[in-house]
Design an enzyme around this catalytic site. Structure first.
Site: not given
Length: 489
Positions: A14, A16-18, A239-241, A262
């Site tokens: 939410a 940053s991205g990497r 989904h990142d989770t 977050t």
């Protein structure tokens, strides 16, 4: 196929991205951050939006840097937050930036949806915790707008980026399950819900499973990034989770997890959803996971409270270095003040310390006066929320829990980890911090044939290659946490 692959994990959060580069083989799992870029939501025209083109540019920059630093890239996977969608017109053009889930206009869609499908019935189909920004409510709130009228395809953020990379159109199932329009039991689109809510079926593309090849980088993307093709893009737990839960180094099924960033996602991994009225009333969600699993969890507001407090203090010229704040907070007496982290007043951006102080004043508690007191209030309150959620998840699902795995950025927060062990009365294994990226590359590697087996085998490689810190409950601390929980009812 080589015994080892070099893979790129695009992991979007939410703030940053990497892009992470991983070297993966049967006995190897190395992960390195190659490129990080900001994710700055923008309010324009009164709408809070994601700068998705800026994110895509960051992804391209990261892939270019990966190729430069490590050479050939054998695969790419993308994960991000859930619920938000990009709408495409008949030509495949994006109809404006995806609207941010924190934009208050989404709530206006809730009454219309519930008037057609009551909350109890909706839960029996989709199994989702009611959140006013779930995709079904976003789409309902946009009904009749020019954007929605012109829309022909709705793509979740990872699916949108994968579409731009490959030209392929699809909906990865773990993220699609957060829309509220997927049947949690059949793991397919609920066309009955779609039709009853007067959505166009064509908005919802074919479902994709983690491990499927979505396509290969287009010639334009290869030229832009300097990569040598073919480079497949593989569906992961987008989904990142979902990726983070794959990245939990559990040795048995008797575990709970806290994916702490977050947001904090707190729950257990199951074989089938829990769709009871008691589950709905308790606010638990049944989001789909990798390999046919269900992420039975509850959303807890998470480190948003701390992050937003730090932003406020920094803007006010107050030093807000996290290690210093945690050291000072550890010296504040426990349970001086407590709040409900899920209070809707804490959801929007803004002056978080002031809102926490107001909540404490309204409940007759001492008002935090210093950053250290505010941080201690936040962390005590989060640990209590984790305790309630872990215990309720076990009760509602029948899953026995022997250990809590705390993964994600919160694993670095030693005070929170220690408080969570004391609050839950269970051992806490903290780490890996990069659970989402690790889960991403594990699913990629298996889909590309360099790894095999199910989740137990993937997690065995995690335990072999990644470090975790053990926190044991402080003897005799349970009574104090019982009393603290009683204060919040």
């Amino acid at each position: 196929m080589s015994e080892e692959l070099t893979l790129a994990a695009v992991d979007l959060g939410a703030s940053s991205g990497r892009v992470m580069a991983a070297r993966v083989g049967p006995d190897r799992l190395d992960l390195t951050e190659v490129h990080r870029f900001p994710n700055r939501p923008v309010r324009a025209g009164g709408i809070l939006q994601w700068d998705v083109l800026g994110l895509y540019a960051g992804v391209l920059d990261g892939l270019r840097a990966t190729g430069r630093d490590v050479g050939r890239v054998d695969g790419i996977g993308i994960d991000s937050w859930a619920v938000d969608v990009g709408l495409l017109d008949a030509d495949g053009a994006l109809l404006g930036n995806p609207v941010h889930y924190r934009d208050a206009r989404h709530e206006t869609g809730v009454p219309g949806v519930h008037a057609v499908v009551p909350p109890e019935e909706l839960y029996r189909v989709n199994g989702l915790q009611h959140l006013p920004f779930n995709t079904v409510f976003q789409l309902a709130a946009a009904r009749g707008s020019a954007r929605m009228t012109a829309a022909r395809t709705a793509l979740m953020v990872p699916d949108l980026l994968a579409h731009w990379l490959t030209g392929a159109v699809g909906a990865e199932v773990t993220n699609a399950s957060t829309t509220g329009l997927l049947d949690a039991t059949t793991r397919e689109w609920s066309w009955e819900l779609v039709d009853r809510l007067w959505f166009d079926r064509g908005l919802f593309p074919p479902l994709r499973q983690p491990g499927e090849r979505l396509g290969e980088l287009t010639a334009d993307v290869l030229a832009e990034t300097g990569l040598t093709g073919p480079v497949p893009v593989v569906a992961v737990g987008s989904h990142d989770t979902a990726s983070a839960v794959v990245g939990v180094p559990a040795a048995t099924e008797r575990f709970a997890y806290v994916s702490c960033g977050t947001w904090s996602l707190v729950g257990v991994e199951l074989e089938k959803p829990v769709l009871t009225e008691a589950s709905r009333a308790a606010g638990f969600t049944n989001e789909l996971g990798v390999d046919g699993t269900v992420r039975y969890l509850r959303n807890v507001m998470g480190l948003w409270l701390l992050q937003e407090s730090q932003r406020t203090w920094t803007a006010q010229g107050v030093l807000a270095d996290l290690p210093d704040l945690l050291t000072a907070a550890a010296g504040v007496p426990a349970f001086t003040a407590l709040v409900d982290p899920d209070d809707p007043h804490f959801l929007p951006p803004g002056d978080m310390p002031a809102r926490i102080a107001q909540a404490c004043a309204e409940t007759g508690q001492p008002v935090p006066r210093t950053p250290a007191e505010t941080v201690r209030c936040i962390l005590d309150s989060l640990a209590l929320a984790y305790r309630r959620t872990v215990r309720r998840a076990a009760e509602l699902s029948g899953r026995e829990i022997e250990v809590v795995h705390l993964v994600g950025g919160g694993a670095r927060n030693t005070l929170l980890c220690r408080l969570t062990a004391d609050a839950c009365g269970l051992p806490v294994l903290a780490g890996p911090v990069e659970a989402a990226a690790l889960g991403n590359v594990l699913v990629q590697a298996r889909g590309l044939g360099v790894l095999s087996g199910g989740l137990p085998e993937l997690r065995a490689l995690l335990r072999q290659t990644q470090d975790a810190q053990l926190y044991l409950p402080t003897p005799g601390s349970g009574a104090a946490w019982d009393a603290a929980e009683g204060r919040l009812g």
